[in-house]
Design a protein around this motif. Structure first.
Motif: not given
Length: 409
Positions: A51-53, A78-80, A114-115
């Motif tokens: 969810x937090x990525x 992206x991916x962090x 997440x966006x």
């Protein structure tokens, strides 16, 4: 009795066996519960991390700014995982570009990631650039220095560079009190950038510390005038000219705020020399030459007017007629500004009376006779510049020989 003991022992063994089985059953139940809890925790952790990525980074509002310019400022990729501290630092990094009025961030979470959205509000487009208060340098010269360009978004970083470049231009030309007062930045695409420049003009000139010397003697050496911009070279030349008068041990310039905004009062603080003249007196005697008395008076800066006088007297009395005896009196006057700006006038007069001796190498003898000389000389000095000037003198001298020559072999 023996059978009773055996019965009691059997009961104890059966009781111990049941208790042991109970303990083993309990341990097995605990291990099974821990295993189930571990699986449940592991499954929940996987859901939280996902969810937090960051699955996507979006930019909104950059109409004139290339997206890559903004993305290059980001440390989050992206991916962090979402990190509040890093998120704040990325917002500041985008703001540091200087082309946005406002930068906001938003995180939209979902089960599959997440966006991360950055919403920017761009500065207005520069439609015109104006300069106010400049007279030393024209607008074309100033325009050529600027990073800010017409038809491009306002960039606050460029404005800071522009201010420094304008101030350096004035400073390199010697205008030490010039500065950019403020910059009006546009609120809309139709508003101009306005650079307000103060070139550092002199409102008044003041002099302190001159106890003997008149003010006009000092002021006439100052080529700087009220209404002129303060320039380093002119100030240095003025200090040198005041010092060259020879009346002051120190010359300190000071700038005070004028009554008109962004103007200055140029104040010269002077330390005046105590002695501006000399007086000497003396005499002597010898059997051969006789009595000699002399007195010299030198007075520079006469009564604080910049004029000078010299009085010189030498009176002699010989002990015999064969000894040269001469008395000399000299008066000299000089006014360096008598005929206008650094156009000087000089007057010199003298009187010589006494016996004068001369050796004739052809005759091989010494002659002596009384003579009286009276002379007057006047001259004017005409400047070609501060360093060079011409002198034109007119001289008259009358010589009287009251006695015939006397020869000594």
């Amino acid at each position: 009795m023996f059978s009773n003991r055996i019965f009691t022992l059997l009961i104890l063994l059966l009781s111990f066996s049941n208790h042991t089985f109970s303990i083993e059953s309990t341990n097995a139940s605990l291990l099974e519960a821990l295993s189930i809890a571990k699986k449940t925790t592991s499954s929940g952790s996987e859901k939280i991390n996902k969810t937090n990525l960051i699955k996507q980074i979006k930019l909104i509002g950059n109409t004139h700014t290339d997206s890559n310019t903004i993305l290059q400022q980001l440390t989050l990729k992206v991916g962090d995982p979402i990190n509040p501290y890093k998120l704040r630092q990325n917002v500041k990094s985008i703001q540091s570009l200087g082309i946005f009025k406002e930068v906001k961030s938003n995180v939209e979470k979902s089960t599959n990631g997440s966006i991360l959205t950055f919403k920017v509000s761009e500065n207005p487009i520069v439609s015109k650039i104006e300069f106010l208060g400049n007279s030393i340098f024209d607008k074309d010269t100033l325009h050529a220095l600027l990073n800010s360009k017409i038809n491009e978004p306002l960039n606050l970083n460029d404005i800071r560079i522009d201010i420094q470049r304008i101030q350096n231009l004035y400073l390199d030309a010697g205008y030490i009190q010039s500065k950019v007062l403020k910059v009006d930045t546009p609120n809309s695409d139709q508003s101009p950038i306005k650079f307000h420049i103060a070139e550092g003009y002199i409102e008044d000139i003041q002099i302190t510390g001159n106890i003997k010397t008149k003010n006009y003697v000092i002021l006439r050496e100052i080529d700087i005038e009220p209404g002129m911009a303060i320039q380093k070279s002119s100030l240095q030349e003025t200090i040198a000219k005041i010092s060259n008068l020879g009346y002051f041990s120190q010359v300190y310039p000071e700038f005070l705020p004028g009554k008109t905004p962004n103007t200055y009062i140029l104040k010269f603080q002077l330390e005046e020399k105590e002695n501006q003249g000399s007086l000497s007196f003396g005499g002597g005697f010898s059997p051969k030459s006789g009595v000699s008395i002399f007195s010299d008076l030198m007075w520079e800066n006469l009564a604080g007017t910049g004029r000078s006088i010299m009085l010189k007297g030498n009176f002699g009395i010989s002990t015999d007629s064969s000894t040269n005896r001469r008395s000399t009196y000299i008066f000299k006057y000089n006014d360096p500004w008598a005929l206008g700006k650094r156009r000087s006038f000089m007057l010199n007069t003298w009187l010589t009376d006494g016996k004068m001796g001369a050796f004739n190498p052809y005759m091989g003898n010494l002659s002596s006779q009384n003579e009286r000389r009276f002379g007057i000389e006047s001259g004017i000095g005409w400047p070609l510049s501060y360093e060079f000037y011409t002198k034109h003198n007119l001289k008259y001298e009358s010589v009287t020989l009251p006695d015939k020559e006397i020869y000594y072999n």
